[in-house]
Design an enzyme around this catalytic site. Structure first.
Site, mmCIF file in Angstrom:
data_model
loop_
_atom_site.group_PDB
_atom_site.id
_atom_site.type_symbol
_atom_site.label_atom_id
_atom_site.label_comp_id
_atom_site.label_asym_id
_atom_site.label_seq_id
_atom_site.Cartn_x
_atom_site.Cartn_y
_atom_site.Cartn_z
ATOM 1 N N HIS A 150 -41.846 -10.307 -50.184
ATOM 2 C CA HIS A 150 -42.100 -11.531 -49.923
ATOM 3 C C HIS A 150 -43.415 -12.242 -49.573
ATOM 4 O O HIS A 150 -44.197 -11.487 -48.826
ATOM 5 C CB HIS A 150 -41.124 -12.090 -48.833
ATOM 6 C CG HIS A 150 -39.575 -12.437 -49.442
ATOM 7 N ND1 HIS A 150 -38.622 -12.210 -48.551
ATOM 8 C CD2 HIS A 150 -39.195 -12.651 -50.516
ATOM 9 C CE1 HIS A 150 -37.570 -12.165 -49.353
ATOM 10 N NE2 HIS A 150 -37.837 -12.650 -50.571
ATOM 11 N N CYS A 189 -39.360 -14.190 -41.080
ATOM 12 C CA CYS A 189 -38.328 -13.933 -41.895
ATOM 13 C C CYS A 189 -36.825 -14.601 -41.176
ATOM 14 O O CYS A 189 -36.102 -14.981 -41.918
ATOM 15 C CB CYS A 189 -38.002 -12.586 -42.216
ATOM 16 S SG CYS A 189 -39.213 -11.965 -43.346
#
Length: 705
Positions: A168, A264
């Site tokens: 990511h 996150c």
């Protein structure tokens, strides 16, 4: 506390590592401590609450990664783009996040089901609100970025991730207040790093070393001048302090086992909005069509790999598999690129693989007119060795004079196209620009064509790998092909360097000329000089060819030869006068074989036959290789590369040199229908002559090597 900053979190009630969807999860299934995870999450929650407002979404049983709320979606103002998870293991989270957004008054936009985008994990706003950084490569697709730009009315800057550990964008990239950026450059491809450097000045870029990167230092929460992260080295902490930031460390080791940390575990639902920033995205998409043995010949895989390696993205729209052994397949693929420049680079390479736009999207090519002699338009298409067709008047027209590194000039009445060197462009010529309306034509390999295909490609021989026997096998194939070409009235061109003479190959090359296996000879001043030196004085570079030792005054021999031939007026006159009575040049004259000697800055003399005008020499070479069926390239790298650039696809090439780099260099220039022989050129020629002399049995005209 900043009352204008709100962050969404989800308690880890059901958190665990239940599956593997990223490298960090490998070996950690069910090894996370629920007790420690809750404790670490609460500390993070408390730390964030001290500087921002925290909202909570209720965790859902069965979805352990719901705790990573960064992947819920991407929020700007009252709008949110809901995530479309790449892995099925997380797709069940989508309705829970959608419900929370709708309950809290957000307008929810949903991407197509088959278009992955994983929210703020792969999309991070510049902290000044100037643009949105959007990642792609592992979890999110490049094609999602235009939707985001439109729905959130913002500029999107696309970045390609290439290290699977940083799957990511938020694992390796963290925009900070004040226009600063904390990031790990090796996680991105070269194009993306250039984009970052163009947007962020050097003094604002804070580069993270690998040790900090793997501890997810970039996976941080930034609220004004505070940065909250898992762990940070003293060096990085000092860098951030120098930039005016205060670091607050809070251990998140249990979440690292699932591939996440502070960022996150959070989703910022209040982002800065600038009134003068509006939708803008540089992404281009085009649909291409490919036909042939796409699977067994590896063409489709090669094309898709090419797209990805050049920072692009793809989606296979249609694929029709050939149902019988020799049936061809077809595919339509949408190719996307982060910029026009990258798209042009990708399409140029795809064209070489035979890709073309669907017929319904195509009529005529784009052309621009030459306004200055010898100068093409900026975006002119550069030709390759492959047979090429272009669209003129809505029909495909064969390009004539096919060769590498030329422009394509077209005319409409009648429709025509031809390759033209830059220096030959005339004012008023219409030159093809871009990559639309062009296709290359390649031979379709059949399912049983593997052996033939193998023989057409470069065959390298490394020291210690049965090199002697390998040379003999290749020579057998080459001799057989040369016999066929000669007996069928074909054309064989030889490009040779002086090493042919130095290694004792003159007598063998002379034999090939005499027996009709050479129809044109290309080389430099040196091969002719040393051939005549060997024929008249028995030396080459002053070395006795029989004894292999230098002779007294031998270093002057080649100059004496040049002087004598100049006195006669040329090689042909020297042969006719009886001065030259044997050798390669003698056989060329006696058998009326045309030759072209291209000069260089290092040439002595030169001989009267040597063309010292480079442009004229190139023209002479080009004329002599026209219609060739085979070209033998014998120990002359520069001349061989030049010939390779002029030669269209379909001409068989044999490159012989003791240096493997020479064969590799020729391959790099695009001359793919070739055989490379790494050996002494004198040995090669002696084996070739011997094999040709042994060829007495009947053969089939359909056999090829």
């Amino acid at each position: 506390m900043a009352d204008d900053i709100r962050i969404l979190m989800c308690p880890p009630d059901h958190y665990d590592v239940d599956y593997v969807i990223n490298p960090w999860m490998e070996g950690n299934i069910h090894k996370s401590s629920q007790e420690r995870a809750v404790e670490q999450w609460k500390k993070l929650h408390q730390t964030i609450k001290e500087c921002a407002i925290v909202d909570l979404v209720k965790p859902a049983k069965g979805w352990p990664d719901m705790v990573f709320t960064a992947n819920a979606g991407l929020v700007l103002g009252e709008n949110v783009v809901l995530s479309r998870f790449y892995h099925k293991e997380r797709q069940g989270e989508e309705p829970y996040f959608k419900a929370w957004f709708e309950e809290n008054g957000f307008t929810v936009y949903e991407l197509p089901q088959d278009l992955p985008f994983e929210g703020a994990g792969d999309a991070l706003f510049d902290r000044e609100g100037r643009w949105l950084w959007a990642g792609y490569g592992f979890r999110s697709e490049l094609d999602s970025h235009p939707y985001i730009a439109k729905w959130l009315d913002t500029e999107v800057v696309s970045l390609r991730l290439i290290d699977e550990r940083f799957y990511h964008l938020d694992t390796c990239f963290c925009p900070l207040s004040g226009g600063y950026l904390l990031y790990y450059p090796p996680a991105f491809d070269a194009y993306s790093n250039r984009v970052i450097e163009m947007r962020i000045p050097p003094e604002k870029r804070i580069i993270v070393e690998e040790l900090d990167a793997v501890n997810f230092a970039c996976n941080a929460v930034n609220v004004n001048d505070i940065i909250i992260m898992n762990l940070v080295s003293r060096t990085l902490k000092d860098k951030l302090a120098e930039a005016g930031f205060t670091v607050r460390e809070t251990p998140l080791t249990e979440f690292l086992k699932a591939g996440g940390a502070a960022k996150c575990l959070t989703l910022r639902v209040t982002e800065p909005i600038l009134e003068d920033v509006h939708a803008n995205v540089s992404i281009e998409s085009r649909v291409i069509r490919m036909e042939g043995h796409l699977l067994d010949a590896g063409i489709l895989n090669q094309a898709l790999d090419l797209v990805v390696e050049n920072s692009g993205s793809f989606r296979v729209l249609n694929f029709n598999l050939g149902v019988e052994r020799n049936s061809t397949s077809s595919a339509e693929v949408r190719v996307s690129a982060p910029s026009h420049q990258i798209m042009e680079e990708i399409m140029t390479e795809l064209i070489d693989l035979g890709a073309v736009p669907p017929p319904q999207e195509l009529c005529d090519i784009n052309t621009e007119t030459v306004t200055q002699w010898g100068v093409a338009p900026d975006d002119f298409y550069v030709s390759t060795i492959y047979p090429t067709e272009v669209r003129v008047n809505c029909e495909w027209v064969q390009v004539t004079g096919q060769r590498m590194d030329a422009a394509i000039v077209v005319t409409s009445n009648p429709p025509s196209a031809r390759c033209v060197l830059l220096r030959d462009l005339q004012v008023g010529d219409r030159v093809m620009v871009g990559v639309e309306g062009i296709r290359t034509i390649k031979k379709v390999e059949s399912h049983d064509g593997g052996a033939r295909k193998e023989n057409k490609e470069f065959a390298f021989m490394a020291a210690g790998v049965s090199s002697e026997r390998r040379v003999e096998l290749l020579v057998e194939q080459i001799a057989w092909e040369m016999r066929q070409i000669r007996d069928q009235g074909g054309k064989i061109v030889v490009t040779a360097g002086p090493v042919v003479i130095h290694t004792g190959g003159a007598q063998h090359l002379s034999h090939l000329v005499r027996e009709g296996y050479v129809h044109a000879l290309l080389g430099g001043n040196a091969i002719a000089v040393h051939d005549i030196e060997q024929a008249t004085m028995g030396t080459s570079l002053g070395v006795d060819m029989q004894r292999g030792i230098p002779v007294r005054g031998g270093h002057r021999h080649h100059l004496k030869i040049i002087n004598t031939v100049r006195r006669y007026g040329g090689i042909r006159q020297a042969v006719e006068a009886g001065f030259i009575t044997k050798g390669v040049m003698y056989e060329c004259v006696k058998n009326n074989i045309p030759y072209c000697l291209a000069g260089s800055i290092r040439d002595d003399g030169p001989l009267p036959d040597t063309e010292m005008d480079l442009v004229k020499a190139q023209g002479c070479y080009s004329e002599m290789i026209r219609g060739a069926d085979m070209i033998l390239m014998l120990s002359s790298m520069l001349h061989s590369i030049g010939v390779g650039n002029m030669t269209p696809s379909g001409v068989k090439m044999v490159c012989v040199d003791i240096n493997p780099a020479v064969v590799t260099k020729l391959s790099d220039r695009g001359s793919v229908e070739s055989v490379g022989v790494v050996t002494d050129v004198g040995l090669f020629l002696s084996l070739l002559v011997r094999q040709l002399q042994q060829l007495t049995r009947p053969y089939s005209l359909n056999e090829t090597f």
